[in-house]
Every structure is written in C-alpha cells, then in structure tokens.
Design an enzyme around this catalytic site. Structure first.
Site, PDB file in Angstrom:
ATOM      1  N   SER A  16     -49.422  78.376  15.619  1.00 40.43           N
ATOM      2  CA  SER A  16     -50.091  79.513  16.269  1.00 40.43           C
ATOM      3  C   SER A  16     -50.698  79.127  17.611  1.00 40.43           C
ATOM      4  CB  SER A  16     -51.199  80.031  15.339  1.00 40.43           C
ATOM      5  OG  SER A  16     -51.925  81.086  15.934  1.00 40.43           O
ATOM      6  N   ASP A  37     -49.197  72.605   9.733  1.00 41.21           N
ATOM      7  CA  ASP A  37     -50.097  73.757   9.625  1.00 41.21           C
ATOM      8  C   ASP A  37     -50.270  74.101   8.148  1.00 41.21           C
ATOM      9  OD1 ASP A  37     -51.530  76.297  10.164  1.00 41.21           O
ATOM     10  OD2 ASP A  37     -50.707  76.119  12.192  1.00 41.21           O
ATOM     11  N   ASP A  63     -53.026  70.305   5.062  1.00 39.23           N
ATOM     12  CA  ASP A  63     -54.381  70.697   5.436  1.00 39.23           C
ATOM     13  C   ASP A  63     -55.029  69.494   6.131  1.00 39.23           C
ATOM     14  OD1 ASP A  63     -57.172  71.202   5.434  1.00 39.23           O
ATOM     15  OD2 ASP A  63     -56.966  72.539   3.711  1.00 39.23           O
ATOM     16  N   VAL A  64     -55.486  69.676   7.361  1.00 37.64           N
ATOM     17  CA  VAL A  64     -56.036  68.550   8.126  1.00 37.64           C
ATOM     18  C   VAL A  64     -57.302  67.966   7.505  1.00 37.64           C
ATOM     19  CG1 VAL A  64     -55.024  69.273  10.332  1.00 37.64           C
ATOM     20  CG2 VAL A  64     -57.340  70.055   9.719  1.00 37.64           C
ATOM     21  N   TYR A 157     -69.499  76.159  15.632  1.00 40.40           N
ATOM     22  CA  TYR A 157     -68.272  75.904  16.393  1.00 40.40           C
ATOM     23  C   TYR A 157     -68.591  75.157  17.690  1.00 40.40           C
ATOM     24  CZ  TYR A 157     -64.013  76.897  19.067  1.00 40.40           C
ATOM     25  OH  TYR A 157     -62.857  76.784  19.829  1.00 40.40           O
ATOM     26  N   LYS A 161     -67.226  71.361  18.707  1.00 42.72           N
ATOM     27  CA  LYS A 161     -66.332  71.075  19.835  1.00 42.72           C
ATOM     28  C   LYS A 161     -66.914  70.001  20.760  1.00 42.72           C
ATOM     29  CE  LYS A 161     -62.890  73.348  18.574  1.00 42.72           C
ATOM     30  NZ  LYS A 161     -61.566  72.720  18.423  1.00 42.72           N
ATOM     31  N   THR A 192     -55.330  84.186  22.052  1.00 44.61           N
ATOM     32  CA  THR A 192     -54.602  83.684  20.876  1.00 44.61           C
ATOM     33  C   THR A 192     -55.080  84.465  19.659  1.00 44.61           C
ATOM     34  OG1 THR A 192     -56.284  82.104  20.151  1.00 44.61           O
ATOM     35  CG2 THR A 192     -54.745  81.327  21.846  1.00 44.61           C
ATOM     36  N   TRP A 252     -69.454  77.187  37.917  1.00 45.44           N
ATOM     37  CA  TRP A 252     -70.472  77.820  38.763  1.00 45.44           C
ATOM     38  C   TRP A 252     -71.691  78.210  37.937  1.00 45.44           C
ATOM     39  CZ3 TRP A 252     -71.874  83.227  38.751  1.00 45.44           C
ATOM     40  CH2 TRP A 252     -71.217  83.988  37.768  1.00 45.44           C
TER      41      TRP A 252
HETATM   42  P1  NAD Z   1     -55.222  79.835  16.299  1.00 45.35           P
HETATM   43  O1  NAD Z   1     -56.081  80.401  15.238  1.00 45.35           O
HETATM   44  O2  NAD Z   1     -54.222  80.704  16.983  1.00 45.35           O
HETATM   45  O3  NAD Z   1     -54.442  78.547  15.733  1.00 45.35           O
HETATM   46  C1  NAD Z   1     -55.084  77.596  14.945  1.00 45.35           C
HETATM   47  C2  NAD Z   1     -54.098  77.084  13.908  1.00 45.35           C
HETATM   48  O4  NAD Z   1     -54.779  76.081  13.114  1.00 45.35           O
HETATM   49  C3  NAD Z   1     -53.605  78.171  12.935  1.00 45.35           C
HETATM   50  O5  NAD Z   1     -52.191  78.155  12.866  1.00 45.35           O
HETATM   51  C4  NAD Z   1     -54.224  77.762  11.609  1.00 45.35           C
HETATM   52  O6  NAD Z   1     -53.398  78.061  10.483  1.00 45.35           O
HETATM   53  C5  NAD Z   1     -54.363  76.255  11.775  1.00 45.35           C
HETATM   54  N1  NAD Z   1     -55.367  75.688  10.861  1.00 45.35           N
HETATM   55  C6  NAD Z   1     -56.613  76.153  10.591  1.00 45.35           C
HETATM   56  N2  NAD Z   1     -57.200  75.399   9.659  1.00 45.35           N
HETATM   57  C7  NAD Z   1     -56.308  74.423   9.321  1.00 45.35           C
HETATM   58  C8  NAD Z   1     -56.332  73.345   8.403  1.00 45.35           C
HETATM   59  N3  NAD Z   1     -57.405  73.112   7.614  1.00 45.35           N
HETATM   60  N4  NAD Z   1     -55.248  72.539   8.305  1.00 45.35           N
HETATM   61  C9  NAD Z   1     -54.149  72.771   9.091  1.00 45.35           C
HETATM   62  N5  NAD Z   1     -54.075  73.781   9.971  1.00 45.35           N
HETATM   63  C10 NAD Z   1     -55.137  74.609  10.080  1.00 45.35           C
HETATM   64  O7  NAD Z   1     -56.236  79.190  17.352  1.00 45.35           O
HETATM   65  P2  NAD Z   1     -56.062  78.792  18.901  1.00 45.35           P
HETATM   66  O8  NAD Z   1     -56.822  79.777  19.677  1.00 45.35           O
HETATM   67  O9  NAD Z   1     -54.651  78.486  19.218  1.00 45.35           O
HETATM   68  O10 NAD Z   1     -56.924  77.451  18.922  1.00 45.35           O
HETATM   69  C11 NAD Z   1     -56.318  76.167  18.859  1.00 45.35           C
HETATM   70  C12 NAD Z   1     -57.384  75.130  19.156  1.00 45.35           C
HETATM   71  O11 NAD Z   1     -57.902  75.340  20.474  1.00 45.35           O
HETATM   72  C13 NAD Z   1     -58.579  75.211  18.211  1.00 45.35           C
HETATM   73  O12 NAD Z   1     -59.026  73.893  17.926  1.00 45.35           O
HETATM   74  C14 NAD Z   1     -59.594  75.955  19.032  1.00 45.35           C
HETATM   75  O13 NAD Z   1     -60.906  75.648  18.633  1.00 45.35           O
HETATM   76  C15 NAD Z   1     -59.303  75.461  20.422  1.00 45.35           C
HETATM   77  N6  NAD Z   1     -59.757  76.363  21.484  1.00 45.35           N
HETATM   78  C16 NAD Z   1     -59.370  77.672  21.506  1.00 45.35           C
HETATM   79  C17 NAD Z   1     -59.832  78.497  22.539  1.00 45.35           C
HETATM   80  C18 NAD Z   1     -59.453  79.940  22.629  1.00 45.35           C
HETATM   81  O14 NAD Z   1     -60.069  80.656  23.425  1.00 45.35           O
HETATM   82  N7  NAD Z   1     -58.467  80.403  21.888  1.00 45.35           N
HETATM   83  C19 NAD Z   1     -60.696  77.986  23.514  1.00 45.35           C
HETATM   84  C20 NAD Z   1     -61.064  76.658  23.442  1.00 45.35           C
HETATM   85  C21 NAD Z   1     -60.584  75.852  22.416  1.00 45.35           C
END
Ligand code: NAD
Length: 252
Positions: A16, A37, A63-64, A157, A161, A192, A252
C-alpha cells in the site's frame, strides 16, 4: 550509479501507499522485490507493476511485530529471489486519539508496530546483509517526528516517528562495520490509504495545503526518488541521515 540492477529488495508495508510506490520504483531501477505485508493486504497491483518492469516479485505475508515471522520472511525472500541487498521499512499505523484520553494499550500498539516493528525488520534484514557483505536500509520516519500537528491528535504516532529516525541513526553507527548503511526519510503529508480518514482529510485540504510552500500534499511516488537515492551506490557515503521530503512544510 543510481541503479540497483539485479539487487534483491524487501519492502515492508509494500502492499500500500508509500511502500508500494517505492517497491515499483525499485523494480524500475533494476531490483527484484519481496513485498512483506499483513495477510489481509492486497499486493496484486504492486506485484503486477513490478513484473511489468521485467523483475521478479514475491508477496510474503508477515507481521513486522514478530521476530520469527520477519526472520522467516527474509529466508523466504532470499530463497526465491537471491541474497538481500536493500530494504525499505514502510509498515506503520496511525490513528487519532486526544492525548488525555489515550490508553496505554493504544500508545503501546503504535510503538509496537512503528518502532519495535522497524527494529525487528532491520535486525532480520541486517543479519542477512552482513552475510552478503553489506547492504542499505531506508526506514519511514515522518515530519510528525519533527513537528506535532495538534489537530492530528496522534501523540503516540508523533513520538514513534521521532524514535524511528533516531533508531536508524543508532543502527547506522553499529552496522557500518558490516557495510550496511541505514538512513530514514521523513515524508510530509502524502495522499495514501493511511490518510484516507475523515479526521485527516479536512486537515490535509486546509492546513497542510496552506502551510506547505509547494501548496499541496505529496503523491506517494514522490517518496520513491529520495528513498531510491539513499539505497543506491550514489549514496555510498550517506548513513545515519534523515532526508525530509515535505514540500517545505518544516522549512518555515
Ligand atoms: P498505508 O496505510 O497506505 O500503508 C501501510 C502498510 O503497512 C499497509 O499495507 C499495512 O497493511 C502495512 N502494515 C501495517 N501494520 C503492519 C504490520 N504489523 N506488519 C506488516 N505490515 C503492516 O500507509 P502509508 O501512508 O503508505 O505509510 C507508509 C509509511 O510512511 C508509514 O510508516 C507511515 O507512518 C509513513 N508516513 C506516511 C505519511 C503520510 O502522509 N501518508 C507521512 C509520513 C510518514
């Protein structure tokens, strides 16, 4: 070179959003890709896009938060694709809860997936990379680890991070001796499925757009170039770095 020809990559959260976009870009740069995933996820579109680049792809349900499952995932990826050379840890979760109402269980669940999950993923990947003579890892931190957007209501969260970015620096210092580079990227708000939630949608449309010099949220594919750079030989002297990719939001 920016190419990763015939390398083998593992992408957690690869079904995803940002993980999927980076996985497809890895294939464009010549890498075979293992998508890790949850069993409930649908990786079919990403697998198809990787194969369209003429590279091998495999989905591995894991599962991570499980050390055993991540060790098994690395073994399986190496068994079918070859020695692991790069990894991207994008699996993560977020939800909104006011800090004063947040339970210990909610707080710990986010840390379990976002921090312990990244640690266990890196550990399994680095054990293999050490055997293979080195490698490169990119972890997904966030601008939420640098600034805290009050309306997002995600103190767990945000702090998770910040931990990911610093964990990446710590692993970089310990594993440089094995030829393993570890960096993170800190995306700004990106369109996303994670942000496809009612409470986030209005924040994205107003505050983010107003406060982002580039005037919009990111597309997931805009995280691919920065991640690929850090994984590639072009970044051979980059380790322990965090690359902010936020359209200027924190500038900024
Ligand atoms: P998303 O929800 O689209 O994708 C995350 C994926 O992680 C999903 O496919 C989900 O099934 C998988 N996942 C969740 N728990 C899991 C587990 N225990 N084991 C294995 N897989 C697992 O999210 P995204 O927006 O693509 O985010 C991806 C990364 O980027 C995340 O770490 C998120 O925190 C980070 N991030 C996202 C954004 C944003 O705005 N979308 C901004 C900064 C950082």
């Amino acid at each position: 070179s920016f190419r990763l020809d015939d390398g083998v990559a593992m992408v957690t959260g690869g079904a995803s959003g940002i993980g999927s976009a980076i996985a497809i870009a890895l294939a464009e740069m010549g890498s075979h890709v293992a998508l890790v995933d949850l069993p409930s996820s649908d990786a079919s579109a990403t697998l198809k896009a990787i194969e369209a680049e003429g590279r091998s792809a495999e989905f591995i349900a894991a599962d991570v938060t499980s050390a055993e499952q991540m060790e098994a995932a690395v073994r399986r990826a190496e068994g079918s694709l070859g020695p692991l050379t790069t990894a991207v840890n994008s699996a993560g979760i977020a939800h909104a809860v006011p800090a004063e109402d947040m339970t210990a269980e909610q707080f710990e669940r986010v840390f379990r997936v976002n921090v312990t999950g990244v640690f266990l993923s890196c550990q399994a990947q680095a054990r293999a990379m050490r055997e293979n003579g080195g490698g490169a890892i990119v972890n997904l931190a966030s601008i939420s680890g640098i600034v805290s957007h009050r309306e997002m209501l995600q103190s767990h969260y945000n702090s998770s991070k910040a931990a990911v970015a610093h964990l990446s620096k710590s692993l970089a210092t310990e594993w440089a001796q094995y030829g393993i580079r570890v960096n993170s990227i800190s995306p700004g708000f990106t369109r996303t499925p994670m942000n496809d939630r009612a409470e986030v949608a209005s924040i994205l449309d107003e505050a983010v757009t107003r406060n982002t010099p580039l005037g919009r949220p990111a597309d997931p594919f805009e995280m691919a170039g920065p991640a690929l750079f850090l994984l590639s030989p072009a970044a051979s002297f980059c380790t322990g770095a965090d690359l902010v990719v936020d359209g200027g939001f924190t500038a900024w």
